[in-house]
Scaffold this motif. Structure first.
Motif, PDB file in Angstrom:
ATOM      1  N   PHE A  22      -9.602   5.390 -15.095  1.00  0.00           N
ATOM      2  CA  PHE A  22      -8.995   5.252 -13.774  1.00  0.00           C
ATOM      3  C   PHE A  22      -8.985   3.785 -13.366  1.00  0.00           C
ATOM      4  CE2 PHE A  22      -9.408   4.707  -9.204  1.00  0.00           C
ATOM      5  CZ  PHE A  22      -8.338   5.456  -8.735  1.00  0.00           C
ATOM      6  N   LYS A  23      -7.836   3.330 -12.863  1.00  0.00           N
ATOM      7  CA  LYS A  23      -7.731   1.941 -12.418  1.00  0.00           C
ATOM      8  C   LYS A  23      -7.093   1.879 -11.034  1.00  0.00           C
ATOM      9  CE  LYS A  23      -5.756  -2.323 -12.028  1.00  0.00           C
ATOM     10  NZ  LYS A  23      -4.535  -2.787 -11.331  1.00  0.00           N
ATOM     11  N   ALA A  24      -7.726   1.123 -10.136  1.00  0.00           N
ATOM     12  CA  ALA A  24      -7.141   0.818  -8.835  1.00  0.00           C
ATOM     13  C   ALA A  24      -7.545  -0.591  -8.456  1.00  0.00           C
ATOM     14  CB  ALA A  24      -7.614   1.813  -7.775  1.00  0.00           C
ATOM     15  N   SER A  25      -6.717  -1.240  -7.654  1.00  0.00           N
ATOM     16  CA  SER A  25      -6.982  -2.626  -7.252  1.00  0.00           C
ATOM     17  C   SER A  25      -7.519  -2.668  -5.831  1.00  0.00           C
ATOM     18  CB  SER A  25      -5.709  -3.458  -7.328  1.00  0.00           C
ATOM     19  OG  SER A  25      -5.232  -3.542  -8.649  1.00  0.00           O
ATOM     20  N   PHE A  26      -8.640  -3.359  -5.622  1.00  0.00           N
ATOM     21  CA  PHE A  26      -9.137  -3.537  -4.257  1.00  0.00           C
ATOM     22  C   PHE A  26      -8.404  -4.672  -3.559  1.00  0.00           C
ATOM     23  CE2 PHE A  26     -12.014  -5.842  -7.136  1.00  0.00           C
ATOM     24  CZ  PHE A  26     -11.956  -7.134  -6.619  1.00  0.00           C
ATOM     25  N   ASP A  27      -7.789  -5.562  -4.355  1.00  0.00           N
ATOM     26  CA  ASP A  27      -7.026  -6.667  -3.788  1.00  0.00           C
ATOM     27  C   ASP A  27      -5.922  -7.053  -4.766  1.00  0.00           C
ATOM     28  OD1 ASP A  27      -6.075  -8.851  -2.397  1.00  0.00           O
ATOM     29  OD2 ASP A  27      -7.752 -10.167  -2.908  1.00  0.00           O
ATOM     30  N   LYS A  28      -4.682  -6.995  -4.297  1.00  0.00           N
ATOM     31  CA  LYS A  28      -3.563  -7.478  -5.099  1.00  0.00           C
ATOM     32  C   LYS A  28      -3.302  -8.930  -4.674  1.00  0.00           C
ATOM     33  CE  LYS A  28      -1.354  -5.082  -7.438  1.00  0.00           C
ATOM     34  NZ  LYS A  28      -1.472  -4.753  -8.869  1.00  0.00           N
ATOM     35  N   ALA A  29      -4.104  -9.817  -5.248  1.00  0.00           N
ATOM     36  CA  ALA A  29      -4.084 -11.213  -4.804  1.00  0.00           C
ATOM     37  C   ALA A  29      -2.881 -11.993  -5.317  1.00  0.00           C
ATOM     38  CB  ALA A  29      -5.376 -11.903  -5.241  1.00  0.00           C
ATOM     39  N   ASN A  30      -2.090 -11.397  -6.196  1.00  0.00           N
ATOM     40  CA  ASN A  30      -0.956 -12.133  -6.766  1.00  0.00           C
ATOM     41  C   ASN A  30       0.381 -11.535  -6.336  1.00  0.00           C
ATOM     42  OD1 ASN A  30      -1.261  -9.773  -8.140  1.00  0.00           O
ATOM     43  ND2 ASN A  30      -1.224 -10.648 -10.203  1.00  0.00           N
ATOM     44  N   ARG A  31       0.424 -10.975  -5.113  1.00  0.00           N
ATOM     45  CA  ARG A  31       1.689 -10.445  -4.619  1.00  0.00           C
ATOM     46  C   ARG A  31       2.706 -11.580  -4.461  1.00  0.00           C
ATOM     47  NH1 ARG A  31       1.570  -5.331  -2.455  1.00  0.00           N
ATOM     48  NH2 ARG A  31       3.776  -5.440  -2.951  1.00  0.00           N
ATOM     49  N   THR A  32       3.981 -11.247  -4.599  1.00  0.00           N
ATOM     50  CA  THR A  32       5.037 -12.255  -4.500  1.00  0.00           C
ATOM     51  C   THR A  32       5.045 -12.927  -3.132  1.00  0.00           C
ATOM     52  OG1 THR A  32       6.386 -10.991  -6.054  1.00  0.00           O
ATOM     53  CG2 THR A  32       7.512 -12.636  -4.708  1.00  0.00           C
ATOM     54  N   SER A  33       4.936 -12.116  -2.079  1.00  0.00           N
ATOM     55  CA  SER A  33       4.993 -12.630  -0.714  1.00  0.00           C
ATOM     56  C   SER A  33       3.630 -12.511  -0.036  1.00  0.00           C
ATOM     57  CB  SER A  33       6.027 -11.841   0.095  1.00  0.00           C
ATOM     58  OG  SER A  33       5.941 -12.146   1.474  1.00  0.00           O
ATOM     59  N   SER A  34       3.317 -13.481   0.813  1.00  0.00           N
ATOM     60  CA  SER A  34       2.070 -13.417   1.579  1.00  0.00           C
ATOM     61  C   SER A  34       2.101 -12.300   2.614  1.00  0.00           C
ATOM     62  CB  SER A  34       1.817 -14.758   2.286  1.00  0.00           C
ATOM     63  OG  SER A  34       2.869 -15.040   3.205  1.00  0.00           O
ATOM     64  N   GLN A  35       3.285 -11.743   2.874  1.00  0.00           N
ATOM     65  CA  GLN A  35       3.424 -10.663   3.843  1.00  0.00           C
ATOM     66  C   GLN A  35       3.233  -9.277   3.214  1.00  0.00           C
ATOM     67  OE1 GLN A  35       3.754 -11.677   7.058  1.00  0.00           O
ATOM     68  NE2 GLN A  35       3.650 -13.710   6.108  1.00  0.00           N
ATOM     69  N   SER A  36       3.142  -9.211   1.890  1.00  0.00           N
ATOM     70  CA  SER A  36       2.999  -7.917   1.217  1.00  0.00           C
ATOM     71  C   SER A  36       1.575  -7.387   1.366  1.00  0.00           C
ATOM     72  CB  SER A  36       3.336  -8.058  -0.271  1.00  0.00           C
ATOM     73  OG  SER A  36       4.674  -8.458  -0.450  1.00  0.00           O
ATOM     74  N   PRO A  37       1.405  -6.057   1.448  1.00  0.00           N
ATOM     75  CA  PRO A  37       0.057  -5.472   1.527  1.00  0.00           C
ATOM     76  C   PRO A  37      -0.753  -5.844   0.290  1.00  0.00           C
ATOM     77  CG  PRO A  37       1.751  -3.827   2.007  1.00  0.00           C
ATOM     78  CD  PRO A  37       2.462  -5.026   1.475  1.00  0.00           C
ATOM     79  N   ARG A  38      -2.020  -6.193   0.499  1.00  0.00           N
ATOM     80  CA  ARG A  38      -2.860  -6.633  -0.614  1.00  0.00           C
ATOM     81  C   ARG A  38      -3.914  -5.600  -1.009  1.00  0.00           C
ATOM     82  NH1 ARG A  38      -4.624 -12.877  -0.198  1.00  0.00           N
ATOM     83  NH2 ARG A  38      -6.192 -11.974  -1.590  1.00  0.00           N
ATOM     84  N   GLY A  39      -4.320  -4.744  -0.094  1.00  0.00           N
ATOM     85  CA  GLY A  39      -5.360  -3.785  -0.415  1.00  0.00           C
ATOM     86  C   GLY A  39      -6.461  -3.799   0.618  1.00  0.00           C
ATOM     87  N   ILE A  40      -7.499  -2.977   0.393  1.00  0.00           N
ATOM     88  CA  ILE A  40      -8.531  -2.798   1.407  1.00  0.00           C
ATOM     89  C   ILE A  40      -9.687  -3.782   1.259  1.00  0.00           C
ATOM     90  CG2 ILE A  40      -7.968  -0.362   1.664  1.00  0.00           C
ATOM     91  CD1 ILE A  40     -10.409   0.304  -0.012  1.00  0.00           C
ATOM     92  N   GLY A  41      -9.714  -4.536   0.185  1.00  0.00           N
ATOM     93  CA  GLY A  41     -10.775  -5.510  -0.027  1.00  0.00           C
ATOM     94  C   GLY A  41     -11.935  -4.948  -0.822  1.00  0.00           C
ATOM     95  N   LEU A  42     -12.741  -5.848  -1.370  1.00  0.00           N
ATOM     96  CA  LEU A  42     -13.811  -5.463  -2.289  1.00  0.00           C
ATOM     97  C   LEU A  42     -14.874  -4.602  -1.629  1.00  0.00           C
ATOM     98  CD1 LEU A  42     -15.245  -5.633  -4.989  1.00  0.00           C
ATOM     99  CD2 LEU A  42     -16.188  -7.843  -4.300  1.00  0.00           C
ATOM    100  N   GLU A  43     -15.384  -5.017  -0.484  1.00  0.00           N
ATOM    101  CA  GLU A  43     -16.499  -4.293   0.131  1.00  0.00           C
ATOM    102  C   GLU A  43     -16.110  -2.866   0.505  1.00  0.00           C
ATOM    103  OE1 GLU A  43     -19.450  -5.450   0.048  1.00  0.00           O
ATOM    104  OE2 GLU A  43     -18.798  -7.408  -0.704  1.00  0.00           O
TER     105      GLU A  43
END
Length: 249
Positions: A22-43
Motif C-alpha cells: 500500500f502506498k499513499a503520500s502524506f505530502d505531494k511536495a512536487n505538485r506543478t502549481s503551488s495552489q494544488s492540494p499537497r496532502g495532510i502532512g506527516l504528523e
C-alpha cells in the motif's frame, strides 16, 4: 479513503494470492502549481498508516522529500520511496538508507537507466537493506513521456528488483497548464507490456472515483477494475517466468 482503499487491496491480495504494497503520500511536495492540494502532512498521516497496518497488515510505503522525514516515518512503514524528481539527491538517498528499511528509487524522467547505478551506490550505507528501482517513463519532448521497454532490461543489470510505474508513464506532465494530464487507457497496456518483459512488480495509482482525485486524476485507475487487471498481469507473469531458461530476456 486511504483505509477504504487499503481494505479493498487486502481483499484483492488474499483472493489472488498476490503481494500488494500500500502506498499513499502524506505530502505531494512536487505538485506543478503551488495552489494544488499537497496532502495532510506527516504528523497527521502517521496514525493513519498505523491504523492501516493494524487493519490490513499490508506492507506500507510512502514518499519522502526531506532528510528529516525519513527517521520520523520509518517506524510506520516497510519501504521508503524516493520521488523521481529527487532521485539524484545524495543526502536524501543516504538518509532513506539509514532508516534500515529497503529503498525504492523512482528513476527520474531526465535520467538514462544506466544512471541508476549511481543512485543505488548512494544507498549502500552500513544499514543498507537493499534498493528497488522504479521506471516511470522518460521525458520526450514537451508535456509527454515515453515508456522505453528496453530500459527495464538495462535496469535489471543493476541486480536490483525493477518495478514499472504504469500510472505515471501514462501521464502528460503539465499538459493541462497548472496540472498534469494523461490518459488512463494506456495504464493497463503499459502494465501488460512491462510484465511481458519480466519485471518484479507494477506500480499503479488507484482511486474509488478517479475523476474526483485530488492528484493525478487523469491517470488514476478505477479501484473497481483493479482486480481484473491484476489477474491479467498474474497470467502474463506466470507465462513469462514459468520457464526462465527458455526466456529471451
Amino acid at each position: 479513503m486511504a483505509i477504504e482503499v487499503a481494505q479493498k487491496l487486502v481483499q484483492i491480495s488474499d483472493e489472488l494470492e498476490v503481494k500488494i504494497i500500500f502506498k499513499a503520500s502524506f505530502d505531494k511536495a512536487n505538485r506543478t502549481s503551488s495552489q494544488s492540494p499537497r496532502g495532510i502532512g506527516l504528523e497527521a498521516a502517521l496514525p493513519i498508516f498505523e491504523e492501516i497496518k493494524k487493519l490490513t497488515n499490508l506492507p506500507i510505503t510512502t514518499d519522502v522529500h526531506e532528510c528529516a522525514q525519513c527517521a520520523k516515518v520509518a517506524p510506520y512503514i516497510d519501504l521508503v520511496q524516493i520521488p523521481a524528481l529527487l532521485s539524484r539527491q545524495t543526502d536524501l538517498l543516504i538518509a532513506a538508507a539509514n532508516t534500515g528499511l529497503p529503498v525504492n528509487i523512482k528513476k527520474g524522467p531526465f535520467m538514462a537507466p544506466e544512471d541508476m547505478l549511481y543512485a543505488i551506490e548512494k544507498t549502500r550505507t552500513q544499514k543498507f537493506r537493499g534498493a528497488i528501482i522504479t521506471e516511470r517513463g522518460t521525458s520526450f519532448g514537451y508535456n509527454n513521456l515515453i515508456a522505453d521497454m528496453r530500459s527495464l532490461t538495462i535496469l535489471k543489470e543493476t541486480s536490483a528488483p525493477v518495478i514499472f510505474d504504469a500510472s505515471h508513464a501514462s501521464q502528460y506532465p503539465t499538459a493541462l497548464g497548472s496540472i498534469s494530464g494523461g490518459d488512463r487507457r494506456f495504464t493497463p497496456i503499459l502494465a501488460r507490456a512491462a510484465v511481458a518483459v519480466g519485471v518484479a512488480g507494477v506500480f499503479i495509482e488507484t482511486h474509488p472515483n478517479p475523476k474526483h482525485a485530488l492528484s493525478d486524476s487523469a491517470t488514476q485507475f478505477p479501484l473497481d477494475d483493479l482486480a481484473h487487471l491484476i489477474k491479467q498481469l498474474i497470467s502474463l507473469d506466470r507465462l513469462i517466468k514459468v520457464s526462465p531458461e527458455k526466456a529471451l530476456i
